[in-house]
Design an enzyme around this catalytic site. Structure first.
Site, mmCIF file in Angstrom:
data_model
loop_
_atom_site.group_PDB
_atom_site.id
_atom_site.type_symbol
_atom_site.label_atom_id
_atom_site.label_comp_id
_atom_site.label_asym_id
_atom_site.label_seq_id
_atom_site.Cartn_x
_atom_site.Cartn_y
_atom_site.Cartn_z
ATOM 1 N N CYS A 189 -11.244 11.213 -6.470
ATOM 2 C CA CYS A 189 -12.281 12.229 -6.384
ATOM 3 C C CYS A 189 -13.580 11.515 -6.058
ATOM 4 O O CYS A 189 -14.050 10.710 -6.840
ATOM 5 C CB CYS A 189 -12.394 12.938 -7.725
ATOM 6 S SG CYS A 189 -13.574 14.283 -7.720
ATOM 7 N N GLY A 231 -9.719 -6.112 -11.951
ATOM 8 C CA GLY A 231 -8.468 -6.024 -11.210
ATOM 9 C C GLY A 231 -8.687 -5.953 -9.707
ATOM 10 O O GLY A 231 -7.932 -6.542 -8.927
ATOM 11 N N HIS A 245 -9.577 -3.928 -18.868
ATOM 12 C CA HIS A 245 -9.914 -2.608 -19.424
ATOM 13 C C HIS A 245 -8.730 -1.652 -19.480
ATOM 14 O O HIS A 245 -8.863 -0.517 -19.927
ATOM 15 C CB HIS A 245 -11.115 -1.988 -18.691
ATOM 16 C CG HIS A 245 -10.853 -1.446 -17.320
ATOM 17 N ND1 HIS A 245 -10.729 -0.096 -17.076
ATOM 18 C CD2 HIS A 245 -10.706 -2.055 -16.123
ATOM 19 C CE1 HIS A 245 -10.534 0.098 -15.782
ATOM 20 N NE2 HIS A 245 -10.517 -1.078 -15.171
#
Ligand SMILES: Cc1ncc(COP(=O)(O)O)c(C=O)c1O
Length: 375
Positions: free
Chosen positions: A318, A69, A199
């Site tokens: 993160c 993507g 995915h």
């Protein structure tokens, strides 16, 4: 037994996709070779293209397979802006896009383009009128995601595409989180460019695609051979593309998974806790809930859930162990503390009612005992 509630990060591979990929690995030929081995590999890529196109109701010739993507988004933004540079230097996008859109836009700014980042409403909605107002005489491209990966809000992309068309501006949508969760119909939305990723639909990582309407000019990012209509050079990743095709075919034949009843169960269960659900009243993906608890501010609740056997996500990026405040949550008007503390729960076709009930029990337990994680 672990409970996986992070489907927006990635989905488990459907066993049928895994099976098909193993078959793809034995078709080792190069799809560009004209001998039998090459033709067999080419057949898998061609078949996948048809399957992906069918799942989105569009012409299979208008697809370029990519490494995922992120690359599809980069190709859409950088490729179409650079190819259309002579028509204007202005781009409209939103402040809640994924970094795979925001960072290519920042790159374009360094190349002399101007980018307007349209803000959402406090409920995470991008209003068509706000987009209309942002369009200038030199606007060449608008990019608005179909559904947000953090808060799940669904944007009126069909109306935005129509507004772009009226002004003869290209329209791209990042449909990566929407695909497989709500209908994504290219014939209906009529975008010029649309990105998807395997995915997120129980297919493999490292495979994606960019739909591009016939009239759209795109400058390739990767130069080499004439693969993928000259848009993306390089020998195709046959097993991954084949797996992508099978995942798309499963989506077409089985339809969208029914996820709304789980979301309702979860949201109802959270009513008796101190948890606050973000954008609760907005039109949202049926699998995504973003929440925070006023007592959990500043704590890494993701680790607390992890210790209880449940995988959820920070609503924020993160990196290197540091939780960055989420740009999406901040764009909704929340302060840095809340933006750092939100938790994203996202589920999918393998999630059970029992797992949702266990999650609710753990929320109540953590509410009673505190996070269990030292700060
Ligand atoms: C909205 C959105 N855009 C782009 C991406 C990047 O896709 P990929 O992981 O296939 O590179 C993601 C992945 O999380 C996403 O959610």
């Amino acid at each position: 037994m672990r409970i996986y509630l992070d489907y927006n990060a990635t989905t488990p591979l459907d066993p049928r996709v895994r099976e098909a990929m193993l078959e793809g690995f034995s078709q080792f030929g190069n799809p560009s070779s004209i001998h039998a081995e090459g033709r067999e590999a080419r057949a898998l890529v061609d078949e996948a293209r048809v399957r992906v196109a069918r799942s989105l109701n569009c012409d299979h010739r208008q697809f370029a397979f990519t490494s995922g993507g992120t690359e599809a988004n980069n190709l859409a933004i950088l490729g179409s802006a650079r190819a259309n540079r002579s028509r204007g230097l202005h781009i409209v996008t939103t402040s809640i896009e994924h970094s795979a859109i925001l960072n290519p836009c920042r790159q374009l700014e360094r190349e002399g383009f101007n980018v307007t980042y349209v803000p959402p409403t406090s409920q995470g909605l991008i209003e068509v009128d706000t987009i209309r107002k942002a369009i200038r005489a030199d606007t060449i491209l608008i990019s608005v995601m179909m559904a947000n990966n953090e808060i799940g809000t669904i944007q009126p992309v069909r109306e935005i595409a129509a507004a772009a068309r009226e002004r003869q501006v290209l329209f791209h949508t990042d449909a990566i989180q929407a695909y497989g969760k709500i209908p994504v119909d290219i014939g209906e939305i009529k975008p010029d460019l649309l990105s998807i990723s395997a995915h997120k639909i129980y297919g493999p990582k490292g495979a994606g695609a960019l739909y591009h309407a016939p009239h759209v000019e795109i400058e390739p990012l990767v130069r080499g051979g004439t693969h993928e209509q000259g848009l993306r050079a390089g020998t195709e990743n046959v097993p991954a593309i084949h797996g992508f095709g099978v995942a798309a075919q499963i989506l077409t034949s089985e339809g969208l998974p029914e996820l709304m009843s789980l979301r309702t169960l979860l949201e109802k269960g959270l009513e008796s806790t101190g948890v606050i659900i973000l954008c609760r009243d907005a039109l949202r993906l049926p699998n995504t809930i973003n929440l925070y608890h006023p007592a959990w501010i500043g704590e890494s609740m993701v680790m607390a859930f992890d210790l209880e056997g449940i995988a959820v996500s920070n609503g924020s990026a993160c990196s290197a162990g540091i939780i960055e405040p989420s740009h999406v949550i901040q764009a909704l008007g929340y302060n840095v503390d809340v933006s750092r503390s939100v938790i994203r729960v996202s589920f999918g076709k393998y999630t059970t009612e029992g797992e949702v009930r266990t999650f609710l029990r753990v929320v109540q337990q953590l509410e009673r005992t505190g996070s269990g994680v030292s700060q």
